[in-house]
Design an enzyme around this catalytic site. Structure first.
Site, PDB file in Angstrom:
ATOM      1  N   CYS A  80       0.767  -1.207  -0.051  1.00 26.72           N
ATOM      2  CA  CYS A  80      -0.079  -0.061  -0.074  1.00 26.72           C
ATOM      3  C   CYS A  80       0.992   1.395  -0.024  1.00 26.72           C
ATOM      4  O   CYS A  80       0.430   2.565  -0.256  1.00 26.72           O
ATOM      5  CB  CYS A  80      -1.030   0.029   1.125  1.00 26.72           C
ATOM      6  SG  CYS A  80      -1.969  -1.354   1.281  1.00 26.72           S
ATOM      7  N   GLY A 115     -13.113  -9.291  -6.401  1.00 24.18           N
ATOM      8  CA  GLY A 115     -13.658  -8.998  -5.154  1.00 24.18           C
ATOM      9  C   GLY A 115     -12.682  -9.992  -3.799  1.00 24.18           C
ATOM     10  O   GLY A 115     -11.965 -10.473  -4.383  1.00 24.18           O
ATOM     11  N   ARG A 191     -23.094  -4.629   8.490  1.00 24.74           N
ATOM     12  CA  ARG A 191     -22.598  -5.833   8.494  1.00 24.74           C
ATOM     13  C   ARG A 191     -21.392  -6.163   9.208  1.00 24.74           C
ATOM     14  O   ARG A 191     -20.299  -5.451   8.982  1.00 24.74           O
ATOM     15  CB  ARG A 191     -22.624  -6.708   7.270  1.00 24.74           C
ATOM     16  CG  ARG A 191     -22.166  -8.060   7.187  1.00 24.74           C
ATOM     17  CD  ARG A 191     -22.309  -8.949   5.537  1.00 24.74           C
ATOM     18  NE  ARG A 191     -21.922  -7.965   4.573  1.00 24.74           N
ATOM     19  CZ  ARG A 191     -20.757  -8.341   3.868  1.00 24.74           C
ATOM     20  NH1 ARG A 191     -20.051  -9.215   4.736  1.00 24.74           N
ATOM     21  NH2 ARG A 191     -20.169  -7.590   2.927  1.00 24.74           N
ATOM     22  N   CYS A 202     -14.423  -0.521   7.006  1.00 28.47           N
ATOM     23  CA  CYS A 202     -13.400  -1.051   6.427  1.00 28.47           C
ATOM     24  C   CYS A 202     -13.406  -0.197   5.107  1.00 28.47           C
ATOM     25  O   CYS A 202     -14.497   0.060   4.427  1.00 28.47           O
ATOM     26  CB  CYS A 202     -13.574  -2.423   6.180  1.00 28.47           C
ATOM     27  SG  CYS A 202     -14.040  -3.658   7.636  1.00 28.47           S
ATOM     28  N   CYS A 203     -12.316   0.095   4.509  1.00 28.64           N
ATOM     29  CA  CYS A 203     -12.162   0.645   3.148  1.00 28.64           C
ATOM     30  C   CYS A 203     -12.746  -0.274   2.065  1.00 28.64           C
ATOM     31  O   CYS A 203     -12.438  -1.453   2.330  1.00 28.64           O
ATOM     32  CB  CYS A 203     -10.682   1.361   2.804  1.00 28.64           C
ATOM     33  SG  CYS A 203      -9.536   0.004   2.678  1.00 28.64           S
TER      34      CYS A 203
END
Length: 381
Positions: A80, A115, A191, A202-203
């Site tokens: 990252c 995903g 969720r 969460c990103c």
């Protein structure tokens, strides 16, 4: 020391870009950055391409059609922190006098992966304990969040407040993937991903985007030229058995070096873009960057100091939680946001009276270290 200027910067909107290939997305950011810098492509002497999952020689593939013929192209991967590392390496070359004007860009097309969570180590399932056990980043940060709630006598709503703040900031940013505001109740009701982190903490993992900056030793003809005042990249050190998972050691170490290099301190910073991949991360980085004493991160958040209009707004872009996190592009996009903030070009999310901005980006998960890499930059006018 030679001054290093950011002549211009640009980014694409972060989000899903169906039908657009990664090279096209990167070229959009590159051409806009060159136009913003008022620098012709022929003046670029080297290119730094930051990317994590796009494959070999992506930089050469991207610049092939832009008229940048025969110049060095460096492909940079540091998880990252790839984009920030690209800027760091480019600055080194400029300081050494190897070039006077270079281009740095970051690109990632995560929607192409189909995903799911980003693996900690794609290629090391035999020797790294985290990779071998199937550990994923939401779980790592969930452990930090659980410990934080216990040790700091905090509540889940304190974590949720980070998402509320950054979603509000993102609602003002036309480049952000998530532009809808939310409430603490909605965040907590979303969720569960890894207790105590819910979906809105969460990103997003399905995001494409690119960002680019032009760096030069030449002083630009701008009313408020922005300098790179310091640039630090460090790697994680092996932890002992009793290390504190709430001590973001690698980022604190990078921040100390960056402040020393620039001759500044946390009190001098007017605006911050930091790596809020999860809500708990932002709170831990408040302390690691010296914005709050240890144990006071929640108090700083609740005071409103890190919100637009506060003493030191954090993630006015919306951060990773709202703007999105296309890995290779993130570190460069943080710099573009700070460039715009320092030059008064950030629109509805503009922070008043900015002189000094800070970017912070961590990268990579390896068993036994805080993070694999961390980068801190200070920019100023």
């Amino acid at each position: 020391m030679q001054d290093i200027y950011i002549h211009g910067g640009a980014m694409t909107p972060f989000g899903r870009h169906p039908g657009v290939l990664a090279p096209e997305l990167a070229q959009q950011a590159i051409l806009k950055a060159l136009a913003d810098a008022d620098v012709p492509a022929g003046r670029i002497q080297a290119v730094y391409c930051a990317n994590v999952l796009g494959g070999m020689i992506l930089g050469q593939l991207i610049v092939r059609d832009l008229g940048l013929k025969g110049i060095p192209v460096y492909n940079v991967e540091n998880a990252c922190a790839s984009g920030a590392t690209g800027v760091h390496l480019a600055r080194h070359a400029l300081l050494a006098g190897q070039y006077d004007t270079v281009l740095v860009f970051g690109i990632e097309q995560l929607t192409a992966l189909g995903g799911g969570t980003i693996p900690l180590q794609r290629n090391d399932h035999k020797t790294d304990l985290y990779a071998k056990s199937g550990m994923v980043l939401p779980a790592v940060y969930a452990m930090r969040g659980t410990r934080f709630l216990h040790e700091r006598d905090a509540n889940p709503s304190d974590l949720a407040e980070v998402a509320v703040k950054n979603r509000y900031h993102g609602s003002l940013n036309p480049y952000a993937q998530q532009r809808k505001t939310t409430t603490v109740e909605e965040v907590l009701a979303s969720r569960m991903i890894a207790d105590p982190l819910t979906l809105l903490q969460c990103c997003p993992s399905q995001v494409d985007g690119a960002a680019s900056v032009v760096l030069s030793t030449r002083r630009p003809a701008q009313a408020r030229p922005v300098k790179v005042l310091s640039s630090v990249v460090v790697s994680g050190m092996r932890e002992e058995a009793d290390d504190d998972i709430l001590d973001a050691e690698i980022t604190a170490r990078a921040a100390r070096q960056a402040y020393e290099q620039a001759g500044l301190g946390p009190q001098d910073v007017d605006v911050v873009e930091l790596h809020d991949a999860f809500t708990i991360a932002e709170l831990l980085y408040y302390e690691a960057l010296g914005l709050a004493p240890r144990g006071d991160a929640v108090a700083l958040l609740k005071s409103g100091a890190t919100r637009l209009g506060g003493r030191v707004p954090v993630n006015p872009s919306g951060g990773l939680l709202a703007k999105g996190h296309p890995l290779g592009a993130t570190g460069v996009a943080q710099m573009v946001e700070i460039l715009w903030q320092l030059q008064g070009r950030a629109g509805e999310r503009q922070v008043a009276d900015t002189r000094i901005g800070l970017t912070q980006c961590t990268g990579g998960g390896i068993a036994g270290v805080d993070h694999a890499a961390s980068s801190v930059h200070l920019l100023g006018v």
